[in-house]
Each structure stands twice: as structure tokens, then as C-alpha cells.
Design a protein around this motif. Structure first.
Motif, short mmCIF file in Angstrom:
data_model
loop_
_atom_site.label_atom_id
_atom_site.label_comp_id
_atom_site.label_asym_id
_atom_site.label_seq_id
_atom_site.Cartn_x
_atom_site.Cartn_y
_atom_site.Cartn_z
N SER A 94 0.82 -1.22 0.00
CA SER A 94 0.00 0.00 0.00
C SER A 94 0.85 1.26 0.00
CB SER A 94 -0.95 0.01 1.21
OG SER A 94 -0.21 0.13 2.41
N ASN A 95 2.13 1.14 0.36
CA ASN A 95 3.03 2.30 0.36
C ASN A 95 4.04 2.25 -0.79
OD1 ASN A 95 2.34 3.85 2.92
ND2 ASN A 95 2.51 1.76 3.67
N SER A 229 1.77 8.08 -2.77
CA SER A 229 1.76 7.75 -1.34
C SER A 229 2.08 9.00 -0.55
CB SER A 229 2.80 6.67 -1.05
OG SER A 229 2.92 6.49 0.34
N GLN A 230 1.58 9.07 0.69
CA GLN A 230 1.84 10.23 1.53
C GLN A 230 3.26 10.21 2.10
OE1 GLN A 230 -0.08 7.66 2.22
NE2 GLN A 230 -0.47 7.37 4.42
N PHE A 231 3.98 9.09 1.93
CA PHE A 231 5.33 8.98 2.47
C PHE A 231 6.37 9.35 1.42
CE2 PHE A 231 3.42 5.46 5.29
CZ PHE A 231 3.11 6.39 6.28
N GLN A 235 11.11 7.01 3.15
CA GLN A 235 10.22 6.32 4.09
C GLN A 235 9.65 5.04 3.47
OE1 GLN A 235 7.60 9.67 4.83
NE2 GLN A 235 8.39 9.93 6.91
N ARG A 236 9.29 5.11 2.16
CA ARG A 236 8.79 3.92 1.48
C ARG A 236 9.85 2.83 1.42
NH1 ARG A 236 6.58 7.66 -2.23
NH2 ARG A 236 8.09 7.07 -3.84
N THR A 276 5.19 2.88 10.78
CA THR A 276 4.29 3.62 9.88
C THR A 276 3.47 4.65 10.64
OG1 THR A 276 2.73 1.77 10.07
CG2 THR A 276 4.09 1.83 8.10
N HIS A 280 3.60 8.56 9.79
CA HIS A 280 2.36 9.27 9.47
C HIS A 280 2.17 10.50 10.34
CE1 HIS A 280 -1.66 9.52 7.71
NE2 HIS A 280 -2.00 10.03 8.88
N THR A 283 2.64 13.73 8.54
CA THR A 283 1.94 13.96 7.27
C THR A 283 0.70 14.80 7.52
OG1 THR A 283 0.60 11.96 7.46
CG2 THR A 283 2.73 11.76 6.32
N MET A 289 -2.53 6.10 10.29
CA MET A 289 -2.07 4.82 9.74
C MET A 289 -2.69 3.66 10.50
SD MET A 289 -0.40 3.91 7.21
CE MET A 289 -0.09 2.28 6.56
N ARG A 292 -5.57 2.85 8.67
CA ARG A 292 -5.19 2.20 7.43
C ARG A 292 -4.85 0.72 7.68
NH1 ARG A 292 -2.68 5.26 3.55
NH2 ARG A 292 -2.29 3.27 2.50
#
Length: 443
Positions: A94-95, A229-231, A235-236, A276, A280, A283, A289, A292
């Protein structure tokens, strides 16, 4: 066999037939598996004294409760491992964590992709395990192949490749782990002798399946842009290495602590979830998260989990009434001395019933000898590791990898039986032939 044992076996066979004919009956396989499990245990309770003659009548009920709890504990360990691994892979996916794997495998040629999927699954399975590898590869495959009928062919090859890759590694499959921990095979012995047969058992089905695929993908089909992704990229990357590195760490954690593998999976899931959350925190998005990951947990296919539970607990009844042990002894008498036939038949049976009790039964039946076929790294034990692992590919419910892919891609038992079973069987026989040639010429 007693009348009660025949009744239990009959219920199991009828239940198994209903699972096989799911596409015709339109009844979910999980419902059948749960009914089969409860009916088998209920029948056992109608005359338990015959199966536990050494237990005092007063303590019989307590003993059976302990037996059920023991089998339930084994099944729960497998199920929690499965749920934990699936959730970890979902978090990474998802990331955008698998984007680089997708980019490595990306090609417009359908046949080239087939071979890349086969080899990557094969070697990943030896490092991780066949269950986790199947989940990872299905996630990657979804980003590359959109057409369902074609994706089922690739998914089926993932099952075959994962089981073949797990057979030559001491940590690649639960049965090789059992044999390795028992001390009947060594790391060097199993890798040096089973690598080539396992590779053959994957290459032959891949070679046959490539003729089911023709041409190229559309230009836009498997070249999707990565989801935003918000990261950050760093971070990913951290999430990817925590997830995949954590999965690699699980067998190491087991060796160090001697705790069951699902504890290692829960450790990795806890760490990844916490990290995570921290990422988050900075962000700007409103949702957390935690929400999520909770959402990812709710997406787990519970019917597959229930099906797995029902099958494992139903097979446990067969183990308790001595059917599996009697089957092993019967094979030994019928094919005395021909270990290729004995192990070959055990491999075919491992696609029908769970290979763990089969291998456990073999370890209990056959003592380790100082030399010969039954010695450490002898023909019997090496071939048992190969057959129990690779044999599970012949039916989709014959291995943990098959069950999880069945749940993720909604492959029916009948489709796999019709399209893939004979191909997996040809690869299985080719691997045994390769092992025989190896023994004749090299070892």
C-alpha cells in the motif's frame, strides 16, 4: 479398520469431493471444510476409548480436550503466521514498496514475464518461505497483469515455483524445516542434492505453460504509474526493507529464541505498524495509519482462514485414528525397499492431505539408520523433502502456497484440477527422474 474409522474416513472423502466440486455445488468450500471437521470429531467422540486404550475411562474426556487443543494450537500457529504475513505484505504494498520489484520484472512479452515470475518466485521461496513468497508475488503480479484469465496462469505457476523453491532449502517449506530440525537432512546435503531436481520440477511446468500465453501486453497494460503515497521515497524504502527484511528475519528469530514462527511474524508486524504510525505523524492527511492498517486487517479473506482451519482439524482426526500411520506402513510393506515409489506416493498423497502430518508420520515410522537410504541425508529423507514439498503443487489445496493464492485470486479447485494438475505432475515426475540420475551419476 473399525466401523467408526470407516465412517470417519467416509465423511472426510465425501467432504473432500464436495470441496472439489465447489464450482458445481455453489457451496463455499469453507462451509464444507468446517462441517467435515466437526462431523469427524463428533464421530470420534462416539467411541473414543478404542483409539486411546491406555487412557483411563475417567480421564478420557480431559485427554481428548488436550488433544484437540494441541491440534488447534498447531493450526492457529499456521493461521496467525498466514494473517501476519499477508498484513505485512499489504502494508508494504500500500506504500509502493513493491514498485521496484515490479519495475525489475516489467516487460511487454507475456512469455518473458512468465519466466521472470517463475525464477524470482523459485529463489525467493528458498530465502523466505513458499507461503510468504506467494503472497509477495501475487501482489507484484496484480500490478503487471490486468486480464484475469492470464493472471490465473501466472498465479498457478507461482504456486508450482514456490513449492519447488521451498523443497531444496532447509527453511523454504514447513516439511523441510521439520526434517532439518529432526536432523535427518543437513543444509549442505539438501541444497547440493535437491537444487537441480527442484529446478527441473519448476522449469518443466513453466515450459508447458508458456504455450498458453501468446503475444505482448498492451502498452499501458502492465506499465501503470505507481500510486501516490503520503510517504517520501526514503520512508517507502524503509517500510520495504522493514517488511521484507523482517520476513527474512523470522527463521533467524525462531533459531535464536526457539519460539514458533508466528511469534516472529507478529514481532515484525508490530514493529512495521509502529514505524508507519511514526511516519504518518508528520503527514498532513486526516486519517491515521492505525486506521489504514486496521482497514488492511479487515480485508483479510476470513473464508480462506476458516477453510484452512477446517481442513487442518479434519486431517488431525485421521491422524488421531491412525489412518495416516497405517497408510505409511501399508506403503512400506507393498513397496519394500523401493524408496522412489514410497516417497513418490507420499508426495501424491501430500497434495490431498496436509503434508505436515504425513511427514511427521514418516519420521515416527522410519528410524534413522547409521548408513544407507535411511541415514542422515540418505535417499529416503532427501526424496521425502522433495516429494512432500513439490507434490503439494498437484492440487491447489495441497500446500499453504496454493491455499493462499486460491484465496487471493479466487481460483476454483476445479479450474486448477483441469488446467494445472497434470502439468504439475509432469514436473514432479521429471524432478524425481533428475534426482535418480543425480544419484546414479554423481552421489
Amino acid at each position: 479398520m473399525s466401523t467408526l474409522s470407516v465412517m470417519i474416513v467416509t465423511v472426510f472423502v465425501i467432504g473432500y469431493m464436495c470441496i472439489a466440486l465447489e464450482s458445481l455445488t455453489k457451496i463455499n468450500k469453507a462451509a464444507i471444510a468446517l462441517l467435515m471437521c466437526v462431523l469427524c470429531w463428533t464421530l470420534l467422540m462416539m467411541g473414543p476409548g478404542a483409539y486411546y486404550p491406555t487412557v483411563e475411562p475417567n480421564g478420557l474426556l480431559h485427554h481428548i480436550s488436550e488433544v484437540i487443543e494441541h491440534h488447534l494450537g498447531d493450526a492457529a500457529g499456521t493461521l496467525f503466521f498466514l494473517m501476519g504475513a499477508m498484513t505485512i505484505v499489504e502494508i508494504v504494498d500500500s506504500n509502493g514498496g513493491f514498485n521496484f520489484v515490479r519495475d525489475t520484472m516489467k516487460t511487454r512479452s507475456k512469455r518473458k514475464l512468465l519466466w521472470r515470475v517463475a525464477f524470482m518466485t523459485f529463489f525467493l521461496s528458498a530465502i523466505l518461505d513458499n507461503l510468504t513468497t506467494s503472497i509477495v508475488m501475487i501482489m507484484v503480479l496484480r500490478k503487471l497483469v490486468q486480464q484475469r484469465e492470464e493472471r490465473l496462469i501466472y498465479a498457478s505457476l507461482i504456486i508450482v515455483s514456490a513449492n519447488s523453491g521451498g523443497a531444496f532449502s532447509p527453511i523454504g517449506d514447513v516439511t523441510t524445516i521439520m526434517l532439518w530440525i529432526k536432523g535427518v537432512i543437513t543444509t549442505q546435503g539438501v541444497i547440493s542434492e535437491l537444487l537441480l531436481p527442484s529446478l527441473v520440477s519448476m522449469i518443466v511446468p513453466a515450459f508447458i505453460l508458456q504455450y498458453s500465453l501468446k503475444g505482448k501486453f498492451d502498452a499501458a497494460q502492465n506499465l501503470q504509474v505507481a500510486e501516490v503515497s503520503q510517504f517520501t521515497k526514503a520512508q517507502r524504502t524503509a517500510i520495504f526493507w522493514l517488511g521484507v527484511g523482517g520476513l527474512v528475519f523470522v527463521p533467524i528469530f525462531k533459531t535464536i529464541t526457539h519460539l514458533p514462527p508466528f511469534m516472529g511474524i507478529l514481532l515484525v508486524l508490530g514493529v512495521l505498524w509502529t514505524v508507519t504510525e511514526i511516519f504518518h505523524y508528520n503527514t498532513s492527511e486526516d486519517d491515521t495509519m492505525a486506521k489504514r492498517v486496521s482497514d488492511l486487517l479487515s480485508r483479510i479473506d476470513m473464508s480462506t482462514i476458516m477453510f484452512f482451519l477446517g481442513i487442518l482439524m479434519a486431517v488431525a482426526v485421521l491422524q488421531e485414528i491412525g489412518v495416516l500411520t497405517a497408510l505409511g506402513e501399508g506403503l512400506n510393506e507393498a513397496f519394500s525397499g523401493n524408496y522412489y515409489l514410497i516417497d513418490g506416493i507420499i508426495g501424491v498423497l501430500s497434495s490431498i492431505v496436509d503434508n505436515v502430518p504425513l511427514v511427521a508420520g514418516c519420521m515416527g515410522m522410519y528410524p534413522v539408520a547409521a548408513e544407507g537410504a535411511m541415514a542422515v541425508d540418505g535417499i529416503f529423507w532427501q526424496l521425502l523433502a522433495y516429494c512432500a514439498g513439490v507434490g503439494g503443487s498437484m492440487l491447489i489445496i495441497g500446500s499453504a502456497a496454493g491455499v493462499v493464492v486460491m484465496g487471493l485470486e479466487k481460483i476454483t479447485f476445479g479450474w486448477y484440477l483441469k488446467r494445472i494438475t497434470w502439468i504439475a505432475f509432469v514436473g514432479y515426475l521429471a524432478g524425481i527422474l533428475c534426482y535418480w540420475a543425480e544419484r546414479m551419476l554423481l552421489f
